[in-house]
Design a protein around this motif. Structure first.
Motif, PDB file in Angstrom:
ATOM      1  N   ALA A  52       0.830  -1.209   0.000  1.00 52.27           N
ATOM      2  CA  ALA A  52       0.000   0.000   0.000  1.00 52.27           C
ATOM      3  C   ALA A  52       0.864   1.259   0.000  1.00 52.27           C
ATOM      4  N   ALA A  53       2.099   1.128   0.450  1.00 53.52           N
ATOM      5  CA  ALA A  53       3.022   2.273   0.457  1.00 53.52           C
ATOM      6  C   ALA A  53       3.283   2.804  -0.958  1.00 53.52           C
ATOM      7  N   ARG A  62       8.836   4.187  -6.445  1.00 56.01           N
ATOM      8  CA  ARG A  62       8.753   2.860  -5.843  1.00 56.01           C
ATOM      9  C   ARG A  62      10.136   2.222  -5.744  1.00 56.01           C
ATOM     10  N   GLN A  63      10.899   2.334  -6.809  1.00 51.67           N
ATOM     11  CA  GLN A  63      12.248   1.763  -6.788  1.00 51.67           C
ATOM     12  C   GLN A  63      13.127   2.475  -5.767  1.00 51.67           C
ATOM     13  N   ARG A  64      13.000   3.771  -5.689  1.00 51.64           N
ATOM     14  CA  ARG A  64      13.770   4.527  -4.687  1.00 51.64           C
ATOM     15  C   ARG A  64      13.414   4.075  -3.271  1.00 51.64           C
ATOM     16  N   ALA A  65      12.133   3.814  -3.028  1.00 50.46           N
ATOM     17  CA  ALA A  65      11.699   3.365  -1.706  1.00 50.46           C
ATOM     18  C   ALA A  65      12.332   2.023  -1.353  1.00 50.46           C
ATOM     19  N   VAL A  66      12.412   1.122  -2.328  1.00 48.78           N
ATOM     20  CA  VAL A  66      13.043  -0.184  -2.085  1.00 48.78           C
ATOM     21  C   VAL A  66      14.538   0.003  -1.837  1.00 48.78           C
ATOM     22  N   TYR A  67      15.206   0.808  -2.653  1.00 48.83           N
ATOM     23  CA  TYR A  67      16.640   1.057  -2.456  1.00 48.83           C
ATOM     24  C   TYR A  67      16.909   1.699  -1.097  1.00 48.83           C
ATOM     25  N   SER A  83      16.615  -6.460  -9.585  1.00 52.38           N
ATOM     26  CA  SER A  83      15.455  -6.209 -10.429  1.00 52.38           C
ATOM     27  C   SER A  83      14.259  -6.057  -9.492  1.00 52.38           C
ATOM     28  N   ILE A  84      13.501  -4.975  -9.661  1.00 54.23           N
ATOM     29  CA  ILE A  84      12.395  -4.676  -8.754  1.00 54.23           C
ATOM     30  C   ILE A  84      11.084  -4.619  -9.537  1.00 54.23           C
ATOM     31  N   GLU A  85      10.110  -5.376  -9.066  1.00 54.01           N
ATOM     32  CA  GLU A  85       8.744  -5.316  -9.583  1.00 54.01           C
ATOM     33  C   GLU A  85       7.864  -4.898  -8.411  1.00 54.01           C
ATOM     34  N   ALA A  86       7.535  -3.597  -8.340  1.00 57.01           N
ATOM     35  CA  ALA A  86       6.813  -3.038  -7.200  1.00 57.01           C
ATOM     36  C   ALA A  86       5.435  -2.576  -7.638  1.00 57.01           C
ATOM     37  N   ARG A  87       4.414  -3.058  -6.937  1.00 61.02           N
ATOM     38  CA  ARG A  87       3.034  -2.717  -7.279  1.00 61.02           C
ATOM     39  C   ARG A  87       2.266  -2.262  -6.038  1.00 61.02           C
ATOM     40  N   ALA A  88       1.225  -1.485  -6.274  1.00 59.31           N
ATOM     41  CA  ALA A  88       0.274  -1.141  -5.226  1.00 59.31           C
ATOM     42  C   ALA A  88      -0.847  -2.179  -5.254  1.00 59.31           C
ATOM     43  N   PRO A  89      -1.575  -2.363  -4.171  1.00 60.42           N
ATOM     44  CA  PRO A  89      -2.673  -3.315  -4.172  1.00 60.42           C
ATOM     45  C   PRO A  89      -3.659  -3.024  -5.312  1.00 60.42           C
ATOM     46  N   GLY A  90      -4.128  -4.067  -5.953  1.00 63.52           N
ATOM     47  CA  GLY A  90      -5.078  -3.925  -7.053  1.00 63.52           C
ATOM     48  C   GLY A  90      -4.439  -3.793  -8.419  1.00 63.52           C
ATOM     49  N   GLU A  91      -3.145  -3.570  -8.473  1.00 63.56           N
ATOM     50  CA  GLU A  91      -2.446  -3.495  -9.757  1.00 63.56           C
ATOM     51  C   GLU A  91      -2.028  -4.888 -10.182  1.00 63.56           C
ATOM     52  N   SER A  92      -2.012  -5.113 -11.483  1.00 61.16           N
ATOM     53  CA  SER A  92      -1.588  -6.428 -11.979  1.00 61.16           C
ATOM     54  C   SER A  92      -0.254  -6.365 -12.666  1.00 61.16           C
TER      55      SER A  92
END
Length: 92
Positions: A52-53, A62-67, A83-92
């Motif tokens: 949700a973040a 999103r990538q910056r948040a993970v880094y 390799s980052i695959e970052a999604r918000a809830p409800g995204e596919s």
């Protein structure tokens, strides 16, 4: 899961409270490539997560948040490639 992967898991869960988190150690696929040390060291990863973040954030944010969550793990002698695959809830 190896020590580096466990630390990735711990840091991402603490910082981003993901609903879903998958960490794949891709290190063995990179034998002979830059950053691979030739031993069983974990150095190349794919991280897939839903949090949700990430709602309302673009891909770069999103990538910056993970880094940021991984901090000093992102270094040539620790994690060489991510390799980052970052999604918000409800995204596919």
């Amino acid at each position: 899961m190896g020590r580096v992967a466990e630390e990735i898991d711990r840091r991402i869960r603490a910082a981003l409270s993901p609903d879903r988190l998958e960490i794949v150690d891709d290190s063995s696929k990179h034998a002979g490539h830059a950053g691979h040390r030739g031993d069983d060291a974990e150095s190349h990863f794919t991280v897939r997560l839903t949090s949700a973040a990430f709602t309302g954030q673009n891909r770069l944010a999103r990538q910056r948040a993970v880094y940021t969550a991984l901090g000093d793990l992102i270094a040539p002698d620790r994690i060489h490639a991510l390799s980052i695959e970052a999604r918000a809830p409800g995204e596919s």
